[in-house]
Write a protein that holds these residues in place. Structure first.
Motif, mmCIF file in Angstrom:
data_model
loop_
_atom_site.group_PDB
_atom_site.id
_atom_site.type_symbol
_atom_site.label_atom_id
_atom_site.label_comp_id
_atom_site.label_asym_id
_atom_site.label_seq_id
_atom_site.Cartn_x
_atom_site.Cartn_y
_atom_site.Cartn_z
ATOM 1 N N GLU A 150 -3.124 71.768 -30.235
ATOM 2 C CA GLU A 150 -3.712 70.347 -30.077
ATOM 3 C C GLU A 150 -2.921 70.003 -28.725
ATOM 4 N N LYS A 151 -1.748 69.930 -29.049
ATOM 5 C CA LYS A 151 -0.758 69.319 -27.893
ATOM 6 C C LYS A 151 -1.128 69.813 -26.581
ATOM 7 N N ALA A 156 -3.444 69.410 -21.143
ATOM 8 C CA ALA A 156 -4.190 69.671 -20.393
ATOM 9 C C ALA A 156 -5.273 68.562 -20.055
ATOM 10 N N SER A 157 -5.842 67.858 -20.742
ATOM 11 C CA SER A 157 -6.712 66.796 -20.777
ATOM 12 C C SER A 157 -6.191 65.643 -19.887
ATOM 13 N N LYS A 158 -4.911 65.298 -20.276
ATOM 14 C CA LYS A 158 -4.056 64.281 -19.460
ATOM 15 C C LYS A 158 -4.103 64.972 -17.831
ATOM 16 N N LEU A 159 -3.532 66.001 -17.804
ATOM 17 C CA LEU A 159 -3.418 66.738 -16.357
ATOM 18 C C LEU A 159 -4.608 66.527 -15.611
ATOM 19 N N ASP A 162 -5.475 63.032 -14.444
ATOM 20 C CA ASP A 162 -4.487 62.776 -13.352
ATOM 21 C C ASP A 162 -5.049 63.379 -12.037
ATOM 22 N N ILE A 163 -5.582 64.621 -12.207
ATOM 23 C CA ILE A 163 -6.097 65.321 -10.959
ATOM 24 C C ILE A 163 -7.335 64.911 -10.536
ATOM 25 N N SER A 164 -8.193 64.250 -11.356
ATOM 26 C CA SER A 164 -9.576 64.001 -11.196
ATOM 27 C C SER A 164 -9.479 62.443 -10.336
ATOM 28 N N LEU A 165 -8.263 61.676 -10.748
ATOM 29 C CA LEU A 165 -8.023 60.194 -10.265
ATOM 30 C C LEU A 165 -7.494 60.378 -8.879
ATOM 31 N N ASN A 166 -6.831 61.296 -8.479
ATOM 32 C CA ASN A 166 -6.189 61.558 -7.316
ATOM 33 C C ASN A 166 -7.257 62.029 -6.264
#
Length: 166
Positions: A150-151, A156-159, A162-166
């Motif tokens: 779960e962690k 992974a979803s947080k990363l 971040d990648i899609s926002l950049n």
């Protein structure tokens, strides 16, 4: 929004859908089994770590009980030595008061020194073992916390965000 609707291409959409299906099939065929085996392996390691921690805890309780019994034995031995020294002193008083007093004091001091030395060694050994086991348990807990699926998914979803926002 209107620009997206106007620029929509059925051919491009169909091509992306086909590529997505191909990727899903390839992932299912080649990656799914290794991923599942990796997850099972992690679960086994976590279970082994929990078992080892429980075993260590049981061993620590046994060691504490053993140390308590050793302390009781040491006290009993000390009491026996003190009693014996007193009896010897009383017998020697009949023969010679001065000799008996000196001898009993030496025996009592030696017994106390030996008991204190054994007590200090037992306490030192117990502290060392407790520190070692505590470090091992902490290491296993940290590994367990980092091995959580779960962690990992949350990270992974947080990363991915971040990648899609950049």
């Amino acid at each position: 929004m209107d620009k997206l609707v106007n620029d929509f291409s059925i051919g491009l959409f169909a091509m992306q859908a086909v590529l997505l299906l191909i990727i899903i099939l390839v992932m299912k065929k080649f990656a799914w089994k290794p991923i599942l085996s990796g997850i099972e392996e992690r679960e086994n390691k976590i279970q082994d770590a929990i078992s080892a921690a429980e075993k260590t805890q049981a061993e620590m309780k046994a060691l504490q009980a053993q140390n308590e019994s050793m302390m009781k034995e040491a006290r009993a031995e000390r009491d026996a030595v003190i009693r014996e020294a007193k009896e010897t002193a009383n017998q020697m008083i009949e023969k010679a008061k001065a000799e008996a007093k000196t001898l009993s004091e030496k025996e009592l001091e030696n017994a106390r020194t030996a008991i204190n030395a054994e007590k200090a060694a037992a306490i030192s050994e117990l502290k060392t073992q407790v520190a070692s086991v505590s470090l091992e348990i902490a290491e296993k807990i940290v590994r367990g916390e980092l091995a959580s699926d779960e962690k990992q998914k949350t990270l992974a979803s947080k990363l991915a965000e971040d990648i899609s926002l950049n």
